[in-house]
Design an enzyme around this catalytic site. Structure first.
Site, PDB file in Angstrom:
ATOM      1  N   ARG A 248       0.852  -1.191   0.000  1.00 36.71           N
ATOM      2  CA  ARG A 248       0.000   0.000   0.000  1.00 36.71           C
ATOM      3  C   ARG A 248       0.889   1.243   0.000  1.00 36.71           C
ATOM      4  O   ARG A 248       1.529   1.538   1.007  1.00 36.71           O
ATOM      5  CB  ARG A 248      -0.892  -0.041   1.263  1.00 36.71           C
ATOM      6  CG  ARG A 248      -2.088   0.878   1.224  1.00 36.71           C
ATOM      7  CD  ARG A 248      -2.730   0.960   2.614  1.00 36.71           C
ATOM      8  NE  ARG A 248      -1.891   1.726   3.514  1.00 36.71           N
ATOM      9  CZ  ARG A 248      -1.838   1.567   4.833  1.00 36.71           C
ATOM     10  NH1 ARG A 248      -2.565   0.661   5.424  1.00 36.71           N
ATOM     11  NH2 ARG A 248      -1.032   2.325   5.572  1.00 36.71           N
ATOM     12  N   HIS A 252      -3.418   4.496   4.898  1.00 38.14           N
ATOM     13  CA  HIS A 252      -4.655   3.711   4.767  1.00 38.14           C
ATOM     14  C   HIS A 252      -5.737   4.513   4.062  1.00 38.14           C
ATOM     15  O   HIS A 252      -6.396   4.038   3.147  1.00 38.14           O
ATOM     16  CB  HIS A 252      -5.156   3.278   6.156  1.00 38.14           C
ATOM     17  CG  HIS A 252      -6.490   2.605   6.113  1.00 38.14           C
ATOM     18  ND1 HIS A 252      -6.664   1.333   5.612  1.00 38.14           N
ATOM     19  CD2 HIS A 252      -7.734   3.044   6.476  1.00 38.14           C
ATOM     20  CE1 HIS A 252      -7.961   1.015   5.671  1.00 38.14           C
ATOM     21  NE2 HIS A 252      -8.609   2.031   6.188  1.00 38.14           N
ATOM     22  N   TYR A 261       3.383   4.306  12.164  1.00 33.50           N
ATOM     23  CA  TYR A 261       3.584   2.853  12.275  1.00 33.50           C
ATOM     24  C   TYR A 261       4.470   2.248  11.191  1.00 33.50           C
ATOM     25  O   TYR A 261       4.688   1.044  11.181  1.00 33.50           O
ATOM     26  CB  TYR A 261       2.223   2.126  12.303  1.00 33.50           C
ATOM     27  CG  TYR A 261       1.313   2.457  11.129  1.00 33.50           C
ATOM     28  CD1 TYR A 261       0.300   3.401  11.257  1.00 33.50           C
ATOM     29  CD2 TYR A 261       1.488   1.855   9.888  1.00 33.50           C
ATOM     30  CE1 TYR A 261      -0.530   3.725  10.191  1.00 33.50           C
ATOM     31  CE2 TYR A 261       0.661   2.172   8.815  1.00 33.50           C
ATOM     32  CZ  TYR A 261      -0.344   3.102   8.968  1.00 33.50           C
ATOM     33  OH  TYR A 261      -1.150   3.426   7.918  1.00 33.50           O
TER      34      TYR A 261
HETATM   35  C1  LIG Z   1     -15.967  -5.634  10.041  1.00 33.14           C
HETATM   36  C2  LIG Z   1     -15.112  -4.418  10.029  1.00 33.14           C
HETATM   37  N1  LIG Z   1     -14.181  -4.238  10.976  1.00 33.14           N
HETATM   38  C3  LIG Z   1     -13.390  -3.136  10.948  1.00 33.14           C
HETATM   39  C4  LIG Z   1     -13.546  -2.202   9.957  1.00 33.14           C
HETATM   40  C5  LIG Z   1     -12.644  -0.982   9.926  1.00 33.14           C
HETATM   41  N2  LIG Z   1     -11.673  -1.181   8.830  1.00 33.14           N
HETATM   42  C6  LIG Z   1     -11.847  -0.616   7.643  1.00 33.14           C
HETATM   43  S1  LIG Z   1     -10.620  -1.003   6.572  1.00 33.14           S
HETATM   44  C7  LIG Z   1      -9.821  -1.934   7.730  1.00 33.14           C
HETATM   45  C8  LIG Z   1      -8.509  -2.609   7.416  1.00 33.14           C
HETATM   46  C9  LIG Z   1      -8.652  -3.737   6.488  1.00 33.14           C
HETATM   47  O1  LIG Z   1      -7.377  -4.207   6.153  1.00 33.14           O
HETATM   48  P1  LIG Z   1      -7.162  -5.147   4.934  1.00 33.14           P
HETATM   49  O2  LIG Z   1      -8.244  -6.150   4.872  1.00 33.14           O
HETATM   50  O3  LIG Z   1      -5.786  -5.642   4.948  1.00 33.14           O
HETATM   51  O4  LIG Z   1      -7.409  -4.177   3.680  1.00 33.14           O
HETATM   52  P2  LIG Z   1      -6.532  -2.906   3.230  1.00 33.14           P
HETATM   53  O5  LIG Z   1      -7.230  -1.689   3.779  1.00 33.14           O
HETATM   54  O6  LIG Z   1      -5.173  -3.074   3.769  1.00 33.14           O
HETATM   55  O7  LIG Z   1      -6.566  -2.916   1.756  1.00 33.14           O
HETATM   56  C10 LIG Z   1     -10.519  -1.931   8.928  1.00 33.14           C
HETATM   57  C11 LIG Z   1     -10.085  -2.616  10.145  1.00 33.14           C
HETATM   58  C12 LIG Z   1     -14.554  -2.417   8.975  1.00 33.14           C
HETATM   59  N3  LIG Z   1     -14.755  -1.565   7.984  1.00 33.14           N
HETATM   60  N4  LIG Z   1     -15.302  -3.538   9.028  1.00 33.14           N
END
Ligand SMILES: Cc1ncc(C[n+]2csc(CCOP(=O)(O)OP(=O)(O)O)c2C)c(N)n1
Ligand SMILES: [Mg+2]
Length: 330
Positions: A248, A252, A261
């Site tokens: 990435r 975020h 981090y």
């Molecule tokens: C069920 C749920 N838990 C927490 C969140 C908050 N949240 C949004 S994106 C994210 C990180 C997801 O990480 P990853 O699956 O690795 O995807 P990336 O953003 O790195 O592409 C979180 C914890 C959410 N949207 N839905």
């Protein structure tokens, strides 16, 4: 002279250049969105940067006239390859009434188009995975020869939704592809603190499905493995779990400071493996692309992004009276 990699995969020069242009368009729309956000013009950005190669490579392995995708919020490259336009994405970013994704009602990144067979999605991560399995089951029941593909992050591969969906699809040998875009972080949590197994694809065996990990910076590698998964699905051999290793390149989202981090050095190091530039170099080496052609493509893409930005900025917001439309029965 032997065939080059894309010719060996059955891809013409024209097709690989089109893939490159789609990756570039995604990148440039994304970059513009950050500027618009910092200028206070759009409220939120969640980026595709660093994942375009995996997204476009996978999209091209599907039949983009009949297969169904259940993308997640970073999949700008994938939805563009499926026919969404820069205007559609900018209208969504500006939350304007004409936004075909949700009429300006959802946050950006909630891609959706019935016409383009892009499933609408929810904000809780991983819900789209179960939806893709449902599409595959429906296709099986209706006797339709379609494949569905869901994408998700590696953090999301720890959600119950993923495991339940994978198990169901494995048991019923459904024509669905689970594609993880492993970008090394789930917000601030690094991969080492997310999984106890080495690879996300190690989980495939537990669900009786084909699993593979590929370089997500290489659209041809992703194309090749997803194509194999598509063929398996169409032949009734069941689901696949493909893990694409990405990075990435942005924080975020526009609301996050990644320097709390990870280090600048780590990000700079990852930029050297940026799939967009590696693919450009590959195309120049094979002669599919020339410097002149690349310049013309860049100019065309810049013009598309400018036009989409201006159009969306000037487009009207939804009427306040329409706020409850689609919420209650009328
Ligand atoms: C069920 C749920 N838990 C927490 C969140 C908050 N949240 C949004 S994106 C994210 C990180 C997801 O990480 P990853 O699956 O690795 O995807 P990336 O953003 O790195 O592409 C979180 C914890 C959410 N949207 N839905
Ligand atoms: Mg992640």
């Amino acid at each position: 002279m032997g065939k080059n990699r894309h010719e060996s995969l059955g891809l013409s020069d024209e097709t690989v250049v089109e893939m490159y242009e789609t990756m570039l368009l995604a990148r440039k729309i994304d970059e513009r969105m950050w500027k618009l956000n910092r200028a206070g013009k759009i409220p939120f950005v969640i980026s595709c940067q660093g994942q375009e190669a995996a997204q476009v490579g996978a999209a091209y392995a599907l039949d983009r006239t009949k297969d169904v995708i259940a993308p997640y919020y970073r999949d700008m490259g994938m939805v563009l390859a499926f026919g969404m336009t820069a205007r559609d994405l900018m209208l969504s970013a500006f939350a304007k009434a004409e936004d075909p994704n949700s009429g300006g009602r959802q946050m950006p990144g909630h891609f959706s188009s019935k016409k383009l067979r892009i499933l609408t999605q929810s904000s809780p991560v991983t819900t789209q995975v179960a939806h893709a399995v449902g599409v595959a089951l429906a296709a099986r029941m209706k006797g339709e020869n379609i494949v569905s593909l869901a994408t998700f992050g590696e953090g999301s591969s720890n959600q119950g939704d993923f495991h339940e969906s994978a198990n169901f699809a494995g048991v019923h040998k459904l024509p669905v592809i689970f594609m993880c875009e492993n970008n090394q972080y789930a917000i601030s949590v690094p991969i080492k603190k997310q999984l106890a197994c080495e690879r996300v694809s190690d989980r495939a065996v537990g669900y009786g499905m084909f699993g593979a990990t590929v370089d997500g910076n290489d659209p041809l590698a992703v194309y090749e493995v997803v194509k194999k998964a598509v063929e398996r699905a169409r032949n009734g051999e069941g689901p696949s779990l493909i893990e694409t290793i990405c990075y990435r390149l942005t924080p975020h989202s526009s609301d996050d400071d990644d320097m709390t981090y990870r280090t600048k050095e780590e990000v700079e190091e990852a930029k050297k493996k940026d799939g967009l530039y590696l693919f450009r170099n590959y195309l120049l080496e094979t002669g599919a692309l020339t410097e002149e052609k690349d310049q013309a493509i860049n100019e065309r893409v810049d013009a598309i992004v400018d036009e989409a930005t201006d159009y969306a900025e000037q487009a009207p917001y939804a009427e306040p009276e329409s706020a409850l439309k689609y919420v209650y029965e009328e």
